[in-house]
Write an enzyme that holds these catalytic residues in place. Structure first.
Site, PDB file in Angstrom:
ATOM      1  CB  THR A 131      12.844 -11.158 -34.772  1.00 20.09           C
ATOM      2  OG1 THR A 131      13.636 -12.247 -35.229  1.00 20.09           O
ATOM      3  CG2 THR A 131      11.381 -11.573 -34.891  1.00 20.09           C
ATOM      4  CG  ASP A 132      16.532 -12.626 -38.541  1.00 16.94           C
ATOM      5  OD1 ASP A 132      15.953 -13.132 -37.561  1.00 16.94           O
ATOM      6  OD2 ASP A 132      17.703 -12.925 -38.872  1.00 16.94           O
ATOM      7  CD  GLU A 133      13.531 -16.540 -35.029  1.00 16.69           C
ATOM      8  OE1 GLU A 133      12.498 -17.213 -34.895  1.00 16.69           O
ATOM      9  OE2 GLU A 133      14.534 -16.686 -34.315  1.00 16.69           O
ATOM     10  CE1 TYR A 156      10.204 -13.858 -30.429  1.00 15.73           C
ATOM     11  CE2 TYR A 156      11.439 -14.793 -32.276  1.00 15.73           C
ATOM     12  CZ  TYR A 156      11.221 -13.765 -31.373  1.00 15.73           C
ATOM     13  OH  TYR A 156      12.006 -12.639 -31.409  1.00 15.73           O
ATOM     14  CB  SER A 159       3.623 -14.056 -31.422  1.00 14.22           C
ATOM     15  OG  SER A 159       4.989 -14.086 -31.040  1.00 14.22           O
ATOM     16  CE  LYS A 160       9.245  -9.344 -31.879  1.00 20.71           C
ATOM     17  NZ  LYS A 160       9.301  -8.342 -30.794  1.00 20.71           N
TER      18      LYS A 160
HETATM   19  P1  NAD Z   1      14.597 -11.220 -23.491  1.00 18.40           P
HETATM   20  O1  NAD Z   1      13.719 -12.435 -23.410  1.00 18.40           O
HETATM   21  O2  NAD Z   1      15.998 -11.315 -23.004  1.00 18.40           O
HETATM   22  O3  NAD Z   1      13.930 -10.011 -22.691  1.00 18.40           O
HETATM   23  C1  NAD Z   1      12.562  -9.728 -22.780  1.00 18.40           C
HETATM   24  C2  NAD Z   1      12.213  -8.752 -21.658  1.00 18.40           C
HETATM   25  O4  NAD Z   1      10.816  -8.452 -21.760  1.00 18.40           O
HETATM   26  C3  NAD Z   1      12.445  -9.314 -20.250  1.00 18.40           C
HETATM   27  O5  NAD Z   1      13.081  -8.362 -19.448  1.00 18.40           O
HETATM   28  C4  NAD Z   1      11.042  -9.603 -19.733  1.00 18.40           C
HETATM   29  O6  NAD Z   1      10.922  -9.502 -18.332  1.00 18.40           O
HETATM   30  C5  NAD Z   1      10.231  -8.532 -20.457  1.00 18.40           C
HETATM   31  N1  NAD Z   1       8.823  -8.912 -20.607  1.00 18.40           N
HETATM   32  C6  NAD Z   1       8.340 -10.099 -21.070  1.00 18.40           C
HETATM   33  N2  NAD Z   1       6.981 -10.093 -21.012  1.00 18.40           N
HETATM   34  C7  NAD Z   1       6.614  -8.874 -20.533  1.00 18.40           C
HETATM   35  C8  NAD Z   1       5.354  -8.261 -20.269  1.00 18.40           C
HETATM   36  N3  NAD Z   1       4.211  -8.924 -20.464  1.00 18.40           N
HETATM   37  N4  NAD Z   1       5.341  -6.989 -19.810  1.00 18.40           N
HETATM   38  C9  NAD Z   1       6.509  -6.319 -19.586  1.00 18.40           C
HETATM   39  N5  NAD Z   1       7.723  -6.865 -19.796  1.00 18.40           N
HETATM   40  C10 NAD Z   1       7.779  -8.119 -20.270  1.00 18.40           C
HETATM   41  O7  NAD Z   1      14.523 -10.755 -25.007  1.00 18.40           O
HETATM   42  P2  NAD Z   1      15.649 -10.145 -25.950  1.00 18.40           P
HETATM   43  O8  NAD Z   1      16.410 -11.247 -26.563  1.00 18.40           O
HETATM   44  O9  NAD Z   1      16.347  -9.075 -25.215  1.00 18.40           O
HETATM   45  O10 NAD Z   1      14.729  -9.508 -27.090  1.00 18.40           O
HETATM   46  C11 NAD Z   1      14.203  -8.185 -26.945  1.00 18.40           C
HETATM   47  C12 NAD Z   1      13.380  -7.839 -28.172  1.00 18.40           C
HETATM   48  O11 NAD Z   1      14.206  -7.909 -29.337  1.00 18.40           O
HETATM   49  C13 NAD Z   1      12.224  -8.792 -28.429  1.00 18.40           C
HETATM   50  O12 NAD Z   1      11.143  -8.055 -28.898  1.00 18.40           O
HETATM   51  C14 NAD Z   1      12.749  -9.741 -29.495  1.00 18.40           C
HETATM   52  O13 NAD Z   1      11.691 -10.233 -30.291  1.00 18.40           O
HETATM   53  C15 NAD Z   1      13.638  -8.806 -30.285  1.00 18.40           C
HETATM   54  N6  NAD Z   1      14.776  -9.446 -30.982  1.00 18.40           N
HETATM   55  C16 NAD Z   1      15.612 -10.301 -30.314  1.00 18.40           C
HETATM   56  C17 NAD Z   1      16.713 -10.828 -30.988  1.00 18.40           C
HETATM   57  C18 NAD Z   1      17.691 -11.760 -30.285  1.00 18.40           C
HETATM   58  O14 NAD Z   1      18.571 -12.302 -30.945  1.00 18.40           O
HETATM   59  N7  NAD Z   1      17.614 -11.942 -28.982  1.00 18.40           N
HETATM   60  C19 NAD Z   1      16.938 -10.511 -32.326  1.00 18.40           C
HETATM   61  C20 NAD Z   1      16.041  -9.661 -32.976  1.00 18.40           C
HETATM   62  C21 NAD Z   1      14.968  -9.109 -32.283  1.00 18.40           C
HETATM   63  O1  DAU Z   2      16.945 -14.281 -35.530  1.00 14.01           O
HETATM   64  C1  DAU Z   2      16.575 -13.506 -34.426  1.00 14.01           C
HETATM   65  C2  DAU Z   2      16.094 -14.415 -33.320  1.00 14.01           C
HETATM   66  O2  DAU Z   2      17.240 -15.079 -32.815  1.00 14.01           O
HETATM   67  C3  DAU Z   2      15.365 -13.668 -32.215  1.00 14.01           C
HETATM   68  O3  DAU Z   2      14.189 -13.095 -32.731  1.00 14.01           O
HETATM   69  C4  DAU Z   2      15.013 -14.615 -31.066  1.00 14.01           C
HETATM   70  O4  DAU Z   2      14.418 -13.892 -30.007  1.00 14.01           O
HETATM   71  C5  DAU Z   2      16.290 -15.280 -30.588  1.00 14.01           C
HETATM   72  O5  DAU Z   2      15.975 -16.224 -29.580  1.00 14.01           O
HETATM   73  C6  DAU Z   2      17.018 -15.965 -31.743  1.00 14.01           C
HETATM   74  O6  DAU Z   2      16.280 -17.123 -32.210  1.00 14.01           O
HETATM   75  P1  DAU Z   2      17.000 -18.515 -32.543  1.00 14.01           P
HETATM   76  O7  DAU Z   2      16.022 -19.602 -32.404  1.00 14.01           O
HETATM   77  O8  DAU Z   2      17.756 -18.427 -33.820  1.00 14.01           O
HETATM   78  O9  DAU Z   2      18.105 -18.541 -31.337  1.00 14.01           O
HETATM   79  P2  DAU Z   2      18.601 -19.738 -30.384  1.00 14.01           P
HETATM   80  O10 DAU Z   2      19.786 -19.235 -29.648  1.00 14.01           O
HETATM   81  O11 DAU Z   2      17.492 -20.352 -29.622  1.00 14.01           O
HETATM   82  O12 DAU Z   2      19.106 -20.824 -31.442  1.00 14.01           O
HETATM   83  C7  DAU Z   2      20.133 -20.520 -32.381  1.00 14.01           C
HETATM   84  C8  DAU Z   2      20.311 -21.753 -33.265  1.00 14.01           C
HETATM   85  O13 DAU Z   2      20.861 -22.809 -32.459  1.00 14.01           O
HETATM   86  C9  DAU Z   2      19.014 -22.300 -33.833  1.00 14.01           C
HETATM   87  O14 DAU Z   2      19.252 -22.813 -35.132  1.00 14.01           O
HETATM   88  C10 DAU Z   2      18.639 -23.435 -32.886  1.00 14.01           C
HETATM   89  C11 DAU Z   2      19.981 -23.950 -32.439  1.00 14.01           C
HETATM   90  N1  DAU Z   2      20.042 -24.514 -31.072  1.00 14.01           N
HETATM   91  C12 DAU Z   2      19.530 -23.759 -30.054  1.00 14.01           C
HETATM   92  C13 DAU Z   2      19.554 -24.233 -28.762  1.00 14.01           C
HETATM   93  C14 DAU Z   2      18.966 -23.446 -27.613  1.00 14.01           C
HETATM   94  C15 DAU Z   2      20.636 -25.743 -30.840  1.00 14.01           C
HETATM   95  O15 DAU Z   2      21.140 -26.400 -31.779  1.00 14.01           O
HETATM   96  N2  DAU Z   2      20.670 -26.213 -29.558  1.00 14.01           N
HETATM   97  C16 DAU Z   2      20.149 -25.519 -28.506  1.00 14.01           C
HETATM   98  O16 DAU Z   2      20.198 -26.025 -27.358  1.00 14.01           O
END
Ligand code: NAD
Ligand code: DAU
Length: 349
Positions: A131-133, A156, A159-160
């Site tokens: 992730t970019d975070e 989070y 940990s990433k």
């Molecule tokens: P998500 O939470 O929707 O899905 C995570 C999946 O991992 C789920 O299916 C869950 O059951 C599985 N999982 C969790 N713990 C596990 C374990 N111990 N063993 C096996 N499976 C397990 O997540 P996502 O949003 O699809 O993100 C997927 C990946 O992409 C992550 O590594 C996240 O850090 C990365 N990522 C997410 C975003 C975003 O915007 N969502 C952006 C950049 C990177």
């Molecule tokens: O940037 C990549 C990341 O984007 C991924 O690595 C993460 O897995 C993914 O969850 C996401 O993280 P964010 O924290 O940016 O996403 P989230 O949708 O939780 O929140 C987006 C923005 O909105 C953030 O600034 C927090 C805000 N927010 C979020 C929630 C859930 C609110 O204002 N209200 C809310 O209820």
């Protein structure tokens, strides 16, 4: 025939990656390993579950014995590692789960790759999706590039970041062939409604308050999930071993502007008066340590590998809203049970 282990394939991004690989590469055997936590849902993959090149393995990446056993049994050629605990707010409430899954789980997979591939790494690949975070928080100007120093600010992202470091350490020390990508915020079908966009779509439909943390000034760079899956496909096939690629949409929105746009789109779709849904906007207590701004410079993957985002944000948001409106039973299933408890705890006054 390549045997590819995809972890976290029942989650949001993972399910789009699994679908793309299963459909596009019939000669690959795809093994989707997922623990099926609250975020994992096999309904996401209903359309491909009968395909002959698709296999599901229910298991936990924190269990080294189990991971070793599947490496031994299936002899994977490559790993696409997406399994993770992914929600920042949950990491603030329970950091330890994030250490177990994101750090220890990743190291378990690396250990298995190291043990089973040994010195014979020709044609092997460990692709870590991050992730970019990990880069921390930006002020108003500038972008994250592949050489930006890590400065994670939440449990989070820490940990990433830790898992990214371990992946690179295994490459440097044990010569495991790795590639890493760091992507910005994804949106689209199948995202669990704890994240901002699906949570607001769900609440707008139900005329429930739309919780905006702080003043809604925080900025995120949004990318349609299928564009991320396509970038992963390109990096998997064309990325250089040992390299990192940033992926982003060049699409920055403050949370408040984004939610207002979503309200406009949904007013039209639901036949409401213009401005009606925006009245649901509700400013709530800010997220602890809330990162101000993320913005990715994605020029490296664009120039070197020829990837680019395909959808304009408005178009992607419309598609996303349509998907949630046409898949009410999906939303009902994932928001029953423990979701209610989570929601009450997270958004209590
Ligand atoms: P998500 O939470 O929707 O899905 C995570 C999946 O991992 C789920 O299916 C869950 O059951 C599985 N999982 C969790 N713990 C596990 C374990 N111990 N063993 C096996 N499976 C397990 O997540 P996502 O949003 O699809 O993100 C997927 C990946 O992409 C992550 O590594 C996240 O850090 C990365 N990522 C997410 C975003 C975003 O915007 N969502 C952006 C950049 C990177
Ligand atoms: O940037 C990549 C990341 O984007 C991924 O690595 C993460 O897995 C993914 O969850 C996401 O993280 P964010 O924290 O940016 O996403 P989230 O949708 O939780 O929140 C987006 C923005 O909105 C953030 O600034 C927090 C805000 N927010 C979020 C929630 C859930 C609110 O204002 N209200 C809310 O209820």
């Amino acid at each position: 025939m390549s045997k590819i282990l995809i972890t976290g394939g029942a989650g949001f991004i993972g399910s789009h990656v699994v679908r793309l690989f299963v459909n596009k590469y019939p000669s690959y055997q795809i093994f989707n390993l997922d623990k099926l936590t609250y975020a994992g849902n096999l309904e996401n993959l209903k359309d491909i579950e009968e395909k002959p090149n698709y296999n599901f393995l229910k298991g936990d990446i924190t269990d080294q014995k189990y991971i070793n056993s599947i490496f031994k049994k299936f002899q994977f050629d490559a790993v696409l590692h997406l399994a993770a605990e992914s929600h920042v707010d949950r990491s603030i409430a329970s950091p330890m789960e994030f250490i177990h899954t994101n750090v220890i789980g990743t190291v378990n997979l690396l250990n298995a790759a190291k043990g089973f591939w040994g010195a014979n790494t020709e044609g092997k690949l460990f692709y870590h999706i991050s992730t970019d975070e990990v880069y921390g928080s930006l002020d108003q100007g500038g972008y994250f590039t592949e050489t930006t120093s890590y400065d994670p600010q939440s449990p989070y992202s820490a940990s990433k970041a830790s898992s990214d470091h371990m992946v690179r350490a295994y490459h440097n020390t044990y010569k495991i062939p790795v590639v890493v990508s760091n992507c910005s915020n994804n949106y689209g079908p199948n995202q669990f409604p704890e994240k901002l966009i699906p949570l607001c779509i769900h609440n707008i439909k139900q005329r429930k308050p739309l919780p905006i943390y702080g003043k809604g000034e925080n900025v995120r760079d949004w990318l349609y999930v299928i564009d991320h899956a396509k970038a992963i496909d390109i990096i998997f096939h064309k990325g250089k071993i040992g390299e990192t690629y940033n992926i982003g949409g060049f699409n920055e929105w403050s949370n408040l502007d984004l939610v207002k746009l979503l309200c406009q789109i949904m007013d039209k779709k639901l036949g409401r008066q213009e401005g009606e849904s925006a009245q649901l906007i509700n400013f709530v207590k800010d997220r602890a340590g809330h990162d101000l701004r993320y913005a990715i410079d994605a020029q490296k993957i664009m120039k070197e590998l020829g990837w680019e985002p395909s959808l304009q944000f408005e178009e992607g948001l419309e598609k996303t809203v349509d998907w949630y409106m046409n898949n009410e039973s999906w939303l009902e299933h994932v928001t029953s049970g423990s979701y209610q408890q989570y929601y009450e705890e997270q958004y209590k006054a």
